[in-house]
Write an enzyme that holds these catalytic residues in place. Structure first.
Site, mmCIF file in Angstrom:
data_model
loop_
_atom_site.group_PDB
_atom_site.id
_atom_site.type_symbol
_atom_site.label_atom_id
_atom_site.label_comp_id
_atom_site.label_asym_id
_atom_site.label_seq_id
_atom_site.Cartn_x
_atom_site.Cartn_y
_atom_site.Cartn_z
ATOM 1 N N TRP A 74 -10.083 0.184 12.829
ATOM 2 C CA TRP A 74 -9.571 1.542 12.747
ATOM 3 C C TRP A 74 -10.631 2.614 12.563
ATOM 4 O O TRP A 74 -10.304 3.786 12.427
ATOM 5 C CB TRP A 74 -8.507 1.644 11.644
ATOM 6 C CG TRP A 74 -8.771 0.879 10.380
ATOM 7 C CD1 TRP A 74 -8.282 -0.367 10.072
ATOM 8 C CD2 TRP A 74 -9.569 1.264 9.262
ATOM 9 N NE1 TRP A 74 -8.721 -0.769 8.824
ATOM 10 C CE2 TRP A 74 -9.511 0.211 8.308
ATOM 11 C CE3 TRP A 74 -10.325 2.397 8.958
ATOM 12 C CZ2 TRP A 74 -10.174 0.251 7.078
ATOM 13 C CZ3 TRP A 74 -10.988 2.436 7.733
ATOM 14 C CH2 TRP A 74 -10.898 1.374 6.812
ATOM 15 N N GLU A 125 -3.108 -4.101 15.559
ATOM 16 C CA GLU A 125 -4.256 -4.662 14.831
ATOM 17 C C GLU A 125 -4.887 -5.840 15.569
ATOM 18 O O GLU A 125 -5.516 -6.701 14.963
ATOM 19 C CB GLU A 125 -3.826 -5.021 13.405
ATOM 20 C CG GLU A 125 -3.166 -3.814 12.724
ATOM 21 C CD GLU A 125 -3.223 -3.818 11.215
ATOM 22 O OE1 GLU A 125 -4.323 -3.701 10.670
ATOM 23 O OE2 GLU A 125 -2.151 -3.932 10.594
ATOM 24 N N GLU A 134 0.822 -1.225 0.000
ATOM 25 C CA GLU A 134 0.000 0.000 0.000
ATOM 26 C C GLU A 134 0.851 1.268 0.000
ATOM 27 O O GLU A 134 0.797 2.076 0.933
ATOM 28 C CB GLU A 134 -0.941 0.023 1.195
ATOM 29 C CG GLU A 134 -2.039 -1.014 1.112
ATOM 30 C CD GLU A 134 -3.078 -0.855 2.219
ATOM 31 O OE1 GLU A 134 -2.803 -0.173 3.216
ATOM 32 O OE2 GLU A 134 -4.159 -1.443 2.066
ATOM 33 N N GLU A 150 -6.495 -7.579 -0.276
ATOM 34 C CA GLU A 150 -6.883 -7.435 1.132
ATOM 35 C C GLU A 150 -8.328 -6.998 1.214
ATOM 36 O O GLU A 150 -8.797 -6.179 0.419
ATOM 37 C CB GLU A 150 -6.067 -6.333 1.820
ATOM 38 C CG GLU A 150 -4.703 -6.701 2.271
ATOM 39 C CD GLU A 150 -4.079 -5.533 3.044
ATOM 40 O OE1 GLU A 150 -4.818 -4.780 3.711
ATOM 41 O OE2 GLU A 150 -2.864 -5.369 2.948
HETATM 42 C C1 GAL Z 1 -4.336 -2.159 5.197
HETATM 43 C C2 GAL Z 1 -2.937 -2.693 5.400
HETATM 44 C C3 GAL Z 1 -2.932 -3.959 6.215
HETATM 45 C C4 GAL Z 1 -3.820 -3.825 7.417
HETATM 46 C C5 GAL Z 1 -5.201 -3.449 6.960
HETATM 47 C C6 GAL Z 1 -6.194 -3.356 8.082
HETATM 48 O O1 GAL Z 1 -4.314 -0.815 4.934
HETATM 49 O O2 GAL Z 1 -2.289 -2.946 4.181
HETATM 50 O O3 GAL Z 1 -1.608 -4.245 6.588
HETATM 51 O O4 GAL Z 1 -3.302 -2.851 8.265
HETATM 52 O O5 GAL Z 1 -5.153 -2.215 6.305
HETATM 53 O O6 GAL Z 1 -7.471 -2.968 7.665
#
Ligand code: GAL
Length: 690
Positions: A311, A351, A147, A303
């Site tokens: 978050w 996380e 990312e 992902e």
């Molecule tokens: C993405 C990231 C992951 C994880 C995920 C959580 O932005 O690439 O490593 O943090 O968010 O939602």
């Protein structure tokens, strides 16, 4: 990816787990039908515990074990999260914010993209990984970084400033050309030496818009240099292993059209909010965008969350069934794989409360059952692999346009193009259509409808493409705030839209914004006609939130105008007025126009405002009809998408829905259906193979 099945899996961060847990993970992966995991994304500190000393044994043994279990490895280059020693020993690798604060280690992505030391360090790490793994049989892809620009895309330091100057020298060739491009003749900004060219840091008031727009492109290009640096090392080691880097939907800071040329397949991360009923729409938007970035080729959903994220302020769970439903919608729109963040939910760290495919509670939790369920459905959907989709409609999208519009001081603050793309895509989604995205300078002649939402920066090349498309029979819809600046970033003189007046038959003489919140320092009092004898008599329609639209007979036209109204010059007598403004000082003036193409069946439609959803839907129905596109006409909440030999029936509602005339073989049960009724259970996808 080098696999002959649909990919299913997730990020696997085994540094967190002991050997017994890893052993159990391998069993669970098999149970869930996992075919690929992404490994090593945040492993730099474990792979290079101190500068130049590499420890790859643990990773080698893990990759071997995954291979033995029949699971492919999407191996990350681990450069996304530098270890603490890098920032401590080489502070120049740390990014500096516009305000001058250093972003230190203790989180992730703390690197300055311009730092030569950082570049040298990642090159050495990637070379080491390539030497060790480039020919490993488990390797199905390289996952470069992670990312890019998610957290950091810039740094305000001398090294970056030097690179910015060099970038501008390459773009403009001379200082005179740069002065001309940026319009430095105004506000005494004339630059007399290259050393006076600086980053757009803090300024007393608005910085130069040309400088800001160039800076955005520079930041995207600088990160792309990092990607290319890694890619070249990996391709040199083994050109047969495809590389990717995971994109982030419609991320504003990276020009993904440019980036897309430098990955072997597109991959994307997508996190719509399940609390928002627009979640499925948002997933569809990203899927259509990723397929388009790859020129129609399949992409990988790299992902997504198996359930909730951690978050947001409050993190909604996916409702029962939604995980599979939304995933299969993504497959329907072009994904050849669904991967999640992350395989096993963390027990510590930032996380910990983000869902994992294996939740804290283990296999008793609903998440796990749904994870296994999707694995089964993907196995049954093998026929879809590699299938392409043909969209009849394209939406034009250009990062340089976003940057130019955002860098401009006025005419409006809103990110009109970004929002317009989402709005028009939503209107198509709600009517059951798949859409492509295309660059305005790409060949557009294969499309029957082309929507151009607020293309503020309209280049000559784009005007030519639109002209060709109308000549080839396309219906082109251009919306307001298009054609205000030219290739050089300068205002179009003689009426906005002038470069495409031949296909629209209109130009914009002025634009009158409404929904304006009046700027009146010091007064919040309501005007009282008996006291405020002058002011209360003044009418200020600019504050109205909406303006109604009428047809040629003055009857209401379904939908409202928002935000602004163009005052149009109608240059071609063949222009037909579809709707007119009802209120404002432009009452009775054209709000939507249509000019039939000179040859063939194409037409140029212009929308002189930001239409609300009803207005967009009304217009789309008419344009789809003109283009001869058959509408799906399905029950509310149901959509149907065909990809290759497989038809995806998706029921987004809370009730079972009966659909008719379904023929083929159910991918899950193998049952043959012949013109039968089929029940789509609530929040479920049913796949039918021809
Ligand atoms: C993405 C990231 C992951 C994880 C995920 C959580 O932005 O690439 O490593 O943090 O968010 O939602």
């Amino acid at each position: 990816m080098l696999i002959d099945r649909l990919a299913y899996g997730g990020d696997y961060n085994p540094e967190q787990w002991d050997d017994a847990t890893i052993e159990r993970d391998l069993e669970l992966m098999q149970e869930a039908g996992v075919t690929v995991v992404s490994v090593g994304i945040f492993s730099w500190a474990f792979l290079e515990p101190e500068p130049g000393r590499y420890e790859l044994g643990w990773l080698r043994s893990l990759v071997d074990r995954l291979h033995a279990a029949g699971i492919g490895v999407d191996l990350a280059t681990a450069t996304a999260s530098p270890p603490p020693w890098l920032g401590r020993q080489y502070p120049e690798t740390l990014p500096i914010t516009r305000e001058g604060h250093v972003l230190r280690w203790g989180s992730r992505q703390a690197y300055n993209p311009s730092s030569q030391v950082f570049r040298d360090k990642i090159a050495a790490l990637v070379q080491t990984l390539a030497n060790e793994f480039a020919h490993h049989p488990a390797l199905v892809a390289w996952h470069i970084n992670n990312e890019y620009a998610c957290h950091v895309h810039e740094s305000f330091d001398a090294e970056t400033e030097g690179r910015f100057r060099a970038w501008l020298q390459a773009k403009y060739g001379s200082l005179a050309a740069l002065n001309d491009g940026w319009g430095t003749a105004f506000w005494s900004q004339r630059l007399s030496a290259w050393d006076e060219v600086i980053l757009p840091g803090l300024t007393p008031t608005y910085p130069n818009p040309g400088q800001v727009a160039d800076y955005r492109q520079f930041c995207s290009d600088t990160l792309l240099e990092l990607h290319l640096l890694e890619k070249e090392i990996l391709h040199r080691a083994n050109p047969d292993i495809p590389v990717t880097t995971n994109f982030l939907g419609l991320l504003e800071s990276l020009d993904y059209w440019k980036w897309a040329k430098h990955v072997d397949f597109i991959s994307n991360d997508s996190y719509p909010d399940p609390a928002d009923p627009r979640g499925a729409r948002s997933y569809a938007f990203e899927a259509d965008l990723m397929r388009s970035l790859g020129g129609g080729k399949p992409f990988i959903q790299m992902e997504q969350a198996p359930n909730q994220v951690q978050w947001r302020e409050r993190n909604a769970v996916k409702r029962p069934g939604q995980y599979a439903l939304w995933s299969l919608q993504t497959v329907a729109r072009g994904a050849d794989g669904i991967l999640n963040f992350q395989w096993r939910q963390s027990k510590a760290g930032a996380e910990t409360w983000h869902s994992g495919m294996v939740p804290h509670a283990g296999s008793e939790a609903r998440t796990w059952r749904e994870v296994v369920g999707l694995g089964r459905q993907l196995t049954g959907a093998a026929a879809v692999l590699g299938g392409e989709i043909k969209a009849d409609v394209a939406l034009l999208l250009d990062w340089q346009n976003f940057w130019a519009q955002e860098a401009a001081v006025g005419p409006v603050e809103e990110k009109t193009a970004l929002r317009g793309l989402r709005d028009w895509h939503a209107s198509l989604f709600e009517r059951g259509h798949v859409a492509d995205f295309a660059h305005p300078e790409a060949d557009l002649t294969g499309y029957r409808i082309i929507i151009v939402p607020s293309l503020f920066r309209l280049t000559e090349a784009a005007a030519t493409r639109l002209r060709e498309a109308v000549a080839a029979g396309a219906q082109v819809i251009v919306t307001f705030l298009s054609g205000w600046i030219d290739d050089a970033g300068h205002a179009v003189l003689g009426g906005y839209l002038r470069p495409i007046r031949d296909i629209l038959g209109v130009r914009v003489l002025e634009m009158a914004p409404f929904s304006v919140v009046p700027y009146l320092p010091g007064t919040g009092e309501v005007l009282d006609p008996e006291i405020d004898r002058v002011s209360a008599a003044i009418v200020a329609p600019a504050a109205a939130p909406l303006v109604d639209l009428v047809d040629d007979f003055g009857a209401p036209w379904p939908g409202n105008a928002r935000e602004g109204a163009d005052d149009l010059a109608v240059d071609d007598e063949r222009v037909q007025v579809v709707a007119r403004f009802g209120g404002t000082d432009l009452a009775g003036r054209p709000a939507i126009t249509m000019l039939p193409g000179a040859r063939g069946s194409g037409a140029g439609w212009y929308v002189a405002t930001n239409l609300d959803s009803r207005g967009r839907d009304t217009l789309l129905a008419r344009v789809l009809d003109s283009a001869g596109i058959v509408e799906p006409g399905l029950p509310a909440g149901v959509s149907r998408t065909k990809r290759g030999p497989v038809t995806f029936w998706l029921n987004h509602t809370d009730e079972p829905v009966i659909v008719r005339g379904v023929t083929g073989r159910r991918c899950d049960t193998g049952e043959s259906l012949a013109a039968a009724e089929m029940v789509l259970p609530a929040r479920t996808a049913v796949l039918i193979e021809d």
